[in-house]
Structures are given as C-alpha cells and as structure tokens.
Design a protein around this motif. Structure first.
Motif, PDB file in Angstrom:
ATOM      1  N   ILE A   1      41.445  13.883   3.932  1.00  0.00           N
ATOM      2  CA  ILE A   1      41.269  15.328   3.999  1.00  0.00           C
ATOM      3  C   ILE A   1      40.090  15.795   3.143  1.00  0.00           C
ATOM      4  CG2 ILE A   1      42.356  17.500   3.238  1.00  0.00           C
ATOM      5  CD1 ILE A   1      44.933  16.576   4.434  1.00  0.00           C
ATOM      6  N   THR A   2      39.734  14.998   2.125  1.00  0.00           N
ATOM      7  CA  THR A   2      38.680  15.398   1.197  1.00  0.00           C
ATOM      8  C   THR A   2      37.437  14.519   1.359  1.00  0.00           C
ATOM      9  OG1 THR A   2      39.275  13.894  -0.608  1.00  0.00           O
ATOM     10  CG2 THR A   2      40.509  15.974  -0.451  1.00  0.00           C
ATOM     11  N   PHE A   3      36.372  14.921   0.672  1.00  0.00           N
ATOM     12  CA  PHE A   3      35.193  14.068   0.525  1.00  0.00           C
ATOM     13  C   PHE A   3      35.355  13.169  -0.700  1.00  0.00           C
ATOM     14  CE2 PHE A   3      32.902  17.237   3.191  1.00  0.00           C
ATOM     15  CZ  PHE A   3      32.372  16.344   4.118  1.00  0.00           C
ATOM     16  N   GLY A   4      36.584  12.724  -0.933  1.00  0.00           N
ATOM     17  CA  GLY A   4      36.888  11.871  -2.068  1.00  0.00           C
ATOM     18  C   GLY A   4      37.711  12.621  -3.088  1.00  0.00           C
ATOM     19  N   PRO A   5      38.909  12.135  -3.430  1.00  0.00           N
ATOM     20  CA  PRO A   5      39.751  12.823  -4.407  1.00  0.00           C
ATOM     21  C   PRO A   5      39.185  12.711  -5.811  1.00  0.00           C
ATOM     22  CG  PRO A   5      40.730  10.734  -3.787  1.00  0.00           C
ATOM     23  CD  PRO A   5      39.542  10.920  -2.897  1.00  0.00           C
ATOM     24  N   THR A   6      39.470  13.700  -6.630  1.00  0.00           N
ATOM     25  CA  THR A   6      39.124  13.700  -8.048  1.00  0.00           C
ATOM     26  C   THR A   6      40.404  13.936  -8.843  1.00  0.00           C
ATOM     27  OG1 THR A   6      38.732  16.087  -8.146  1.00  0.00           O
ATOM     28  CG2 THR A   6      36.867  14.695  -7.495  1.00  0.00           C
ATOM     29  N   THR A   7      40.285  13.901 -10.155  1.00  0.00           N
ATOM     30  CA  THR A   7      41.468  14.185 -10.971  1.00  0.00           C
ATOM     31  C   THR A   7      42.004  15.580 -10.678  1.00  0.00           C
ATOM     32  OG1 THR A   7      39.956  14.827 -12.743  1.00  0.00           O
ATOM     33  CG2 THR A   7      40.886  12.618 -12.843  1.00  0.00           C
ATOM     34  N   GLN A   8      41.101  16.525 -10.408  1.00  0.00           N
ATOM     35  CA  GLN A   8      41.541  17.882 -10.069  1.00  0.00           C
ATOM     36  C   GLN A   8      42.352  17.881  -8.776  1.00  0.00           C
ATOM     37  OE1 GLN A   8      38.580  20.830  -8.745  1.00  0.00           O
ATOM     38  NE2 GLN A   8      39.485  22.284 -10.185  1.00  0.00           N
ATOM     39  N   THR A   9      41.911  17.081  -7.803  1.00  0.00           N
ATOM     40  CA  THR A   9      42.651  16.966  -6.541  1.00  0.00           C
ATOM     41  C   THR A   9      44.060  16.451  -6.795  1.00  0.00           C
ATOM     42  OG1 THR A   9      40.555  16.358  -5.475  1.00  0.00           O
ATOM     43  CG2 THR A   9      42.563  16.068  -4.190  1.00  0.00           C
ATOM     44  N   LEU A  10      44.158  15.403  -7.601  1.00  0.00           N
ATOM     45  CA  LEU A  10      45.466  14.821  -7.883  1.00  0.00           C
ATOM     46  C   LEU A  10      46.361  15.795  -8.644  1.00  0.00           C
ATOM     47  CD1 LEU A  10      44.573  11.160  -8.867  1.00  0.00           C
ATOM     48  CD2 LEU A  10      45.718  11.932  -6.795  1.00  0.00           C
ATOM     49  N   GLN A  11      45.780  16.529  -9.567  1.00  0.00           N
ATOM     50  CA  GLN A  11      46.580  17.510 -10.304  1.00  0.00           C
ATOM     51  C   GLN A  11      47.141  18.577  -9.372  1.00  0.00           C
ATOM     52  OE1 GLN A  11      43.576  18.586 -13.202  1.00  0.00           O
ATOM     53  NE2 GLN A  11      44.727  17.621 -14.861  1.00  0.00           N
ATOM     54  N   SER A  12      46.301  19.090  -8.489  1.00  0.00           N
ATOM     55  CA  SER A  12      46.755  20.117  -7.543  1.00  0.00           C
ATOM     56  C   SER A  12      47.832  19.567  -6.630  1.00  0.00           C
ATOM     57  CB  SER A  12      45.575  20.630  -6.721  1.00  0.00           C
ATOM     58  OG  SER A  12      44.610  21.247  -7.543  1.00  0.00           O
ATOM     59  N   PHE A  13      47.618  18.355  -6.143  1.00  0.00           N
ATOM     60  CA  PHE A  13      48.587  17.744  -5.237  1.00  0.00           C
ATOM     61  C   PHE A  13      49.921  17.543  -5.944  1.00  0.00           C
ATOM     62  CE2 PHE A  13      50.689  14.631  -2.680  1.00  0.00           C
ATOM     63  CZ  PHE A  13      50.183  14.765  -1.389  1.00  0.00           C
TER      64      PHE A  13
END
Length: 495
Positions: free
Chosen positions: A39-51
C-alpha cells in the motif's frame, strides 16, 4: 509468505519495537507488514506506529480516503507551494512558449527556438516530478500517492508531443489525482476532457468527415474494456464518430461557427467541444442503437456505457490486483473485485477494500519485484525516514537511468508492472551502482555527516539480511556501506 520470510519479518518487528514502537511487536504480523509494503512506497517507523495504534482495518480504511495534501508535513507543503506549476495557468504558459519560439525564429535562429522549447518543457516536467516525488515520499496517506502513479500509468500521456509537456502538471493534478479513489467513470471523463490526452492520442484532430480513430481504439483497448473483450473495428469507428469535436483550444483567437451550433459549445480551460466538428448522425455502438445529437451529451453517454461494461469492471480489477497483489492474480479474486465494481457503480475505493480484505489478501498475495520508482522511493523512505530530500533532480536521474522516466513512456500502455518487466541482469547491475549513491546522504541533502535514520536502518538489516549476506555485512565497515549493501540485495528488490 514462506517460513524464512516470516522469521525475517518477525525480526524486523522486534527491531522496530526496540526502537520505540512498543506496540508494533504485539499487534503487527508478517502479513500486516506485507500489506503495508504494497500500500505504501515503503513502510517507515511512522507507518508502523500508525498501523499499531489504529489496527489493520482502521488503518486500511484511512488509506482508502482521498485527503489531498492534508497528509503532508508543513515544510514539504511549503516546497510544493513555491513551485511555479502551482500558480501558473497552462494556457498562458503555452502561449508564452509559442511567443518565445516565434521570436527566436524571427531572428533566424532555429537553435534558439529549440532551446526555448526545451527550457519550457523541461521546467514543466521537472516540477511535475518534484511535486509527485515529495508527495510520494512524505504523504502519510501513501495509498493515494501510489494510485496517482498507477492511474497516470493507466491513462499514460507521453510528455513530448505538442502541448503535452506544458499541460502534464495540470493533467496529473486535475484529471488524475482528485479521482484516484473515486468513481471510475469520473476519472475516465476527466482524462477524456483534458487537453494533454486529446493531444497525445490525436482526438484533437478527430472531426466529422475526417475521423481519427486513435483515441477511440485506445480508450476501449487500454482504458476500459480490454483488447480481448469482444469489441469490433466497427465499434472503434463508431466511437471515433461519437468523440469527434472533442479537442483543444489554446490560442486567444475566437472560434467561428454557425449560430445554430452556439448552444452546444463546451469550454473548460483549454478543452473545447466544437459541435461544428462533431458527427451528430445516428450510430450503432457495442451492438446497440446510439441516437446521434449535436451536443456533448453523446460523449457523456458513451463514457457511461464504457464505464459500466462488465468487461471494464474485470479489466480494471485485474490491473489493480496485478499492481497490488500478484503478477498473475487468481481469477476468483479478480471476479470478486469486479462484482464490487459493478455493485458500487465503479467505486475504486470499494474495489480496493475488497482486495485488501485480510482473508482474501493474505491468502493470495505473492512476491512482486519492485519497479524502479518503488525501488528508489522505498530506499529513500527506509534510509532517511521523514527527512525531506533536497536534491530531487538526482532522484529523477536515478529513476531515468533505470528506464522508468516519468512522463516519458512513448506508447499509451504505460510501464509494465510485472517481474518480467524489470528483473533483468542489466537492471540489477544498475541498481547495485545506484545503491551506493542512495546511501550517500550528502548527494541527497547537500550536507556532510550522518543522516541515516537508524530506526529504519535497523529494520532494513533484519528484514533484508539473507544468510548469505550476513558475512559480507560483518566485513563491511561503516553504516553507509552496510546500508548500500542491504538495499542492493535481491531480497530488498522483492516485496
């Protein structure tokens, strides 16, 4: 996902937890991480936190809503706001361009005219790429940005034909971007009414008595029903008649036509429907009588017919599944998505909601090979997190060198989305060379010193370190060199 990959993903989750994403370890599974990668152009720590905070269902649902630029950090938004394309009218830019060319020719210098044309076109396309890239790297609603890439590629316009270079920023911003999660019919109509598309596929030359079938053919073969859907050459010819009169008006000279046509003119920016050029006779389209008329309503009816074809539902669903799920998506998945398309009147978000359903997605997702844009963007996001890149032209040169130059695909089918399109020896060699440059922060940020985001780098080490790579990493000195080795690994190329 195989056992080896599941263990690797488990490791990455532990590392993210160690870096402060406390809830991620408990709530994010290997399947969840793979969904985020798609879904993303690559997950980041921010992505993981939101998820982790929202949970899978809520996070996916949030991604399925178009939010425009509300997803951007203020400093990134400020950079976009300063771009000329945010403020300039493409018609005025085109007229300025033509005046500059005319002045150069009047002085007898064809080289000066060519240079002026290149300057205008280069600035337009480079700023369009900068805007797209800043959004792709830093928008928290990553799905809408991936869909901008997807739908532009689906409705591809080559950026070096006539007016297209000047109008592409507006095409992407007005015809593509607002509709990426809306109704497919609206997206189709928006692209049809845009001067960039009408110029590129020659419908601006399509007139009563002088038909041009190019756009009519591509709109059925590539944009809607698909080449194997059963339409005929006769349907192409009839659709060309329906589309006649839809064109472009970019100069300031008034259109002259008989008074009887006056009520039927449609103008929107540089788009012009000229009823004097329209074939208003009766037609037979897709096996049905199609009553002719002098107005734009014929085109609206044809677009509605095409958008509601079961073949269109299936073709669009398969293309989305190919991009997000697998190079050869199961027919049962595509059929289920197509049913959603028909039930929701072609609502793109609803079709994707069906695809991203946990049971359906997890059971059918297969490894994909990153296309160049996905590779470059995911490398930057994971190496540098939320730190805004300064050298956007360098990012474009990397993608260009990997043969996926934005706005520069000549033919209307757009770039390929499968492993076979990108997984070549030449591509891998080039990526090995670029990986070293990607990891050198001074080239991207114009500063010396450490810039790597260590939380993301730790995650990369765990996620993409195959057993054969571990000894090489142990013998490699410096975080920059290790990062380059990781993002040049075959495992990083696959997601």
């Amino acid at each position: 996902m195989n056992t080896c990959r599941a263990k690797v993903v488990a490791s990455v989750l532990c590392l993210f937890a160690a870096c402060g994403v406390a809830r991620a370890r408990a709530t994010i599974s290997a399947a969840d991480l793979q969904l985020m990668q798609r879904i993303t152009f690559g997950p980041t720590t921010q992505t993981l936190q939101s998820f982790a905070q929202e949970g899978r269902s809520k996070w996916v649902e949030g991604q399925l809503h178009y939010v425009g630029d509300r997803c951007l950090p203020a400093d990134v938004q400020a950079r976009i706001d300063h771009l000329d394309i945010e403020h300039q009218n493409p018609i005025q830019i085109w007229q300025e361009r033509q005046a500059a060319l005319k002045a150069a020719r009047a002085d007898g210098s064809m080289e000066a005219a060519k240079a002026a044309r290149r300057q205008y076109d280069r600035q337009s396309l480079s700023q369009a790429f900068e805007r797209r890239t800043l959004r792709a790297l830093y928008c928290s609603n990553q799905l809408q940005e991936k869909l901008v890439w997807f739908w532009y590629n689906h409705f591809n316009v080559y950026g070096h034909k006539g007016i297209t270079a000047i109008f592409i920023p507006d095409y992407e911003e007005q015809a593509i971007r607002p509709h990426v999660l809306g109704k497919f019919q609206d997206l189709l109509m928006a692209t049809l009414m845009h001067p960039a598309m009408l110029q590129y596929l020659d419908n601006a030359r399509n007139a009563k008595g002088k038909p041009n079938e190019n756009y009519a053919r591509e709109i059925m073969e590539l944009h809607t029903m698909g080449a194997d859907s059963g339409y005929t050459q006769g349907d192409v010819q009839e659709l060309a008649r329906i589309l006649s009169g839809a064109g472009v008006h970019v100069n300031d000279k008034p259109i002259r036509a008989a008074a009887r046509f006056a009520p039927y003119f449609v103008e929107k920016g540089a788009f012009l429907f000229n009823p004097a050029r329209h074939d208003s006779g009766d037609k037979v389209f897709l096996g049905r009588p199609f009553k002719g008329s002098p107005g734009f309503g014929e085109i609206e009816r044809a677009v509605a017919i095409l958008a509601h074809q079961p073949a269109t539902a299936h073709a669009i669903s398969k293309e989305l599944a190919t991009y997000f799920l697998a190079d050869d998506p199961p027919k049962a998945v595509v059929d289920q998505m197509a049913q959603t398309y028909m039930r929701t009147d072609g609502e793109i978000a609803a079709v994707l909601r069906t695809l991203f359903d946990a049971k359906l997605f997890n059971a059918n997702v297969r490894p994909k090979f990153k296309d160049p844009a996905q590779y470059i963007y995911s490398s930057i996001r994971l190496l540098y997190g939320d730190r805004p890149v300064q050298n956007i032209p360098l990012v474009r040169r990397w993608i260009l060198s990997l043969s996926e130059d934005p706005y520069n695909y000549l033919t209307p089918e757009g770039y390929g989305m499968k492993r076979s399109d990108w997984a070549s020896a030449d591509q891998m060699t080039k990526r090995l060379n670029i990986a070293t440059q990607l990891a050198a922060a001074n080239r991207l940020f114009g500063t010396s010193g450490e810039a790597l985001d260590h939380a993301n780098l730790l995650a990369l080490k765990a996620s993409y370190t195959a057993p054969s790579l571990t000894p090489m990493l142990a013998q490699t000195h410096g975080e920059t060199q290790k990062a380059a080795l990781i993002i040049s690994s075959p495992r990083f190329m696959e997601y």
